[in-house]
Design a protein around this motif. Structure first.
Motif, PDB file in Angstrom:
ATOM      1  N   LEU A 273       0.879  -1.170   0.000  1.00  0.00           N
ATOM      2  CA  LEU A 273       0.000   0.000   0.000  1.00  0.00           C
ATOM      3  C   LEU A 273       0.913   1.217   0.000  1.00  0.00           C
ATOM      4  O   LEU A 273       1.711   1.386   0.919  1.00  0.00           O
ATOM      5  N   VAL A 274       0.805   2.025  -1.034  1.00  0.00           N
ATOM      6  CA  VAL A 274       1.717   3.162  -1.194  1.00  0.00           C
ATOM      7  C   VAL A 274       0.910   4.443  -1.289  1.00  0.00           C
ATOM      8  O   VAL A 274       0.214   4.674  -2.289  1.00  0.00           O
ATOM      9  N   GLU A 275       1.016   5.259  -0.247  1.00  0.00           N
ATOM     10  CA  GLU A 275       0.310   6.542  -0.223  1.00  0.00           C
ATOM     11  C   GLU A 275       1.138   7.623  -0.902  1.00  0.00           C
ATOM     12  O   GLU A 275       2.375   7.582  -0.886  1.00  0.00           O
ATOM     13  N   SER A 276       0.434   8.591  -1.462  1.00  0.00           N
ATOM     14  CA  SER A 276       1.088   9.749  -2.062  1.00  0.00           C
ATOM     15  C   SER A 276       0.114  10.921  -2.051  1.00  0.00           C
ATOM     16  O   SER A 276      -1.082  10.742  -1.786  1.00  0.00           O
TER      17      SER A 276
ATOM     18  N   TYR B  14      -1.081  10.561   7.191  1.00  0.00           N
ATOM     19  CA  TYR B  14      -2.267   9.845   6.725  1.00  0.00           C
ATOM     20  C   TYR B  14      -1.848   8.482   6.184  1.00  0.00           C
ATOM     21  O   TYR B  14      -0.915   8.388   5.385  1.00  0.00           O
ATOM     22  N   TYR B  15      -2.573   7.452   6.630  1.00  0.00           N
ATOM     23  CA  TYR B  15      -2.281   6.074   6.248  1.00  0.00           C
ATOM     24  C   TYR B  15      -3.505   5.434   5.600  1.00  0.00           C
ATOM     25  O   TYR B  15      -4.631   5.711   6.011  1.00  0.00           O
ATOM     26  N   CYS B  16      -3.270   4.535   4.676  1.00  0.00           N
ATOM     27  CA  CYS B  16      -4.371   3.711   4.177  1.00  0.00           C
ATOM     28  C   CYS B  16      -4.163   2.281   4.662  1.00  0.00           C
ATOM     29  O   CYS B  16      -3.039   1.846   4.945  1.00  0.00           O
ATOM     30  N   THR B  17      -5.271   1.562   4.760  1.00  0.00           N
ATOM     31  CA  THR B  17      -5.244   0.170   5.202  1.00  0.00           C
ATOM     32  C   THR B  17      -6.364  -0.597   4.528  1.00  0.00           C
ATOM     33  O   THR B  17      -7.403  -0.028   4.174  1.00  0.00           O
ATOM     34  N   ASN B  18      -6.122  -1.900   4.359  1.00  0.00           N
ATOM     35  CA  ASN B  18      -7.145  -2.763   3.784  1.00  0.00           C
ATOM     36  C   ASN B  18      -7.940  -3.493   4.875  1.00  0.00           C
ATOM     37  O   ASN B  18      -8.748  -4.365   4.584  1.00  0.00           O
ATOM     38  N   GLY B  19      -7.679  -3.162   6.130  1.00  0.00           N
ATOM     39  CA  GLY B  19      -8.416  -3.771   7.215  1.00  0.00           C
ATOM     40  C   GLY B  19      -7.978  -5.181   7.561  1.00  0.00           C
ATOM     41  O   GLY B  19      -8.572  -5.829   8.426  1.00  0.00           O
ATOM     42  N   ALA B  20      -6.935  -5.644   6.884  1.00  0.00           N
ATOM     43  CA  ALA B  20      -6.424  -6.998   7.130  1.00  0.00           C
ATOM     44  C   ALA B  20      -5.041  -6.963   7.772  1.00  0.00           C
ATOM     45  O   ALA B  20      -4.293  -7.935   7.678  1.00  0.00           O
TER      46      ALA B  20
ATOM     47  N   GLN C  73       3.020   3.291   4.251  1.00  0.00           N
ATOM     48  CA  GLN C  73       4.056   3.955   5.024  1.00  0.00           C
ATOM     49  C   GLN C  73       3.618   5.331   5.511  1.00  0.00           C
ATOM     50  O   GLN C  73       4.278   5.918   6.372  1.00  0.00           O
ATOM     51  N   GLY C  74       2.527   5.826   4.960  1.00  0.00           N
ATOM     52  CA  GLY C  74       1.984   7.109   5.372  1.00  0.00           C
ATOM     53  C   GLY C  74       2.475   8.259   4.508  1.00  0.00           C
ATOM     54  O   GLY C  74       3.540   8.185   3.886  1.00  0.00           O
ATOM     55  N   THR C  75       1.672   9.309   4.476  1.00  0.00           N
ATOM     56  CA  THR C  75       2.044  10.534   3.780  1.00  0.00           C
ATOM     57  C   THR C  75       1.707  11.719   4.681  1.00  0.00           C
ATOM     58  O   THR C  75       0.621  11.774   5.267  1.00  0.00           O
ATOM     59  N   GLN C  76       2.651  12.644   4.784  1.00  0.00           N
ATOM     60  CA  GLN C  76       2.491  13.771   5.705  1.00  0.00           C
ATOM     61  C   GLN C  76       1.621  14.851   5.084  1.00  0.00           C
ATOM     62  O   GLN C  76       1.851  15.283   3.952  1.00  0.00           O
ATOM     63  N   VAL C  77       0.637  15.305   5.845  1.00  0.00           N
ATOM     64  CA  VAL C  77      -0.186  16.450   5.469  1.00  0.00           C
ATOM     65  C   VAL C  77       0.006  17.528   6.531  1.00  0.00           C
ATOM     66  O   VAL C  77      -0.207  17.280   7.713  1.00  0.00           O
ATOM     67  N   THR C  78       0.431  18.701   6.102  1.00  0.00           N
ATOM     68  CA  THR C  78       0.629  19.824   7.011  1.00  0.00           C
ATOM     69  C   THR C  78      -0.215  20.998   6.536  1.00  0.00           C
ATOM     70  O   THR C  78      -0.081  21.433   5.383  1.00  0.00           O
TER      71      THR C  78
END
Length: 114
Positions: free
Chosen positions: A4-7, A95-101, A106-111
């Motif tokens: 899972l790759v956040e951007s 901010y992280y995403c997950t599939n619930g499993a 790795q997360g992406t920073q929001v400021t």
């Protein structure tokens, strides 16, 4: 191997907008509900938004973001999005995403700051 790759994170002024993306691989994306969480410094990770795996793609939001954020998914691109509008300084977090499993990005920073 699940990935899972956040951007899409970054620095934005109050009232601004950002669109986060989470590209998924290694599992059958359309079968899973997908969620966005966030964690601010010194605080616990909290659920921001969730989108179901059904054809209806039901969505749920935390009270803090309802009406400002929109979660969506593209089952062809295996990607989940979080459109964030009217951003506030208190939205500042990773901010992280997950599939619930048990799989997380790795997360992406929001400021949000002026």
């Amino acid at each position: 191997q699940v990935q899972l790759v956040e951007s899409g994170g970054g620095l934005v002024q109050p009232g601004g907008s950002l669109r986060l993306s989470c590209a998924a691989s290694g599992f059958t994306f359309s079968w899973f509900a997908m969620s966005w969480y966030r964690q601010a410094p010194g605080k616990e990770r909290e659920l921001v938004a969730r989108i179901a795996n059904t054809r209806s793609s039901r969505t749920d939001y935390s009270a803090a973001v309802k009406g400002r954020f929109t979660i969506s998914r593209d089952n062809v691109k295996n990607t989940v999005y979080l459109q964030m509008n009217s951003l506030k300084p208190e939205d500042t977090a990773v901010y992280y995403c997950t599939n619930g499993a048990g799989d997380w990005g790795q997360g992406t920073q929001v400021t949000v700051s002026s």
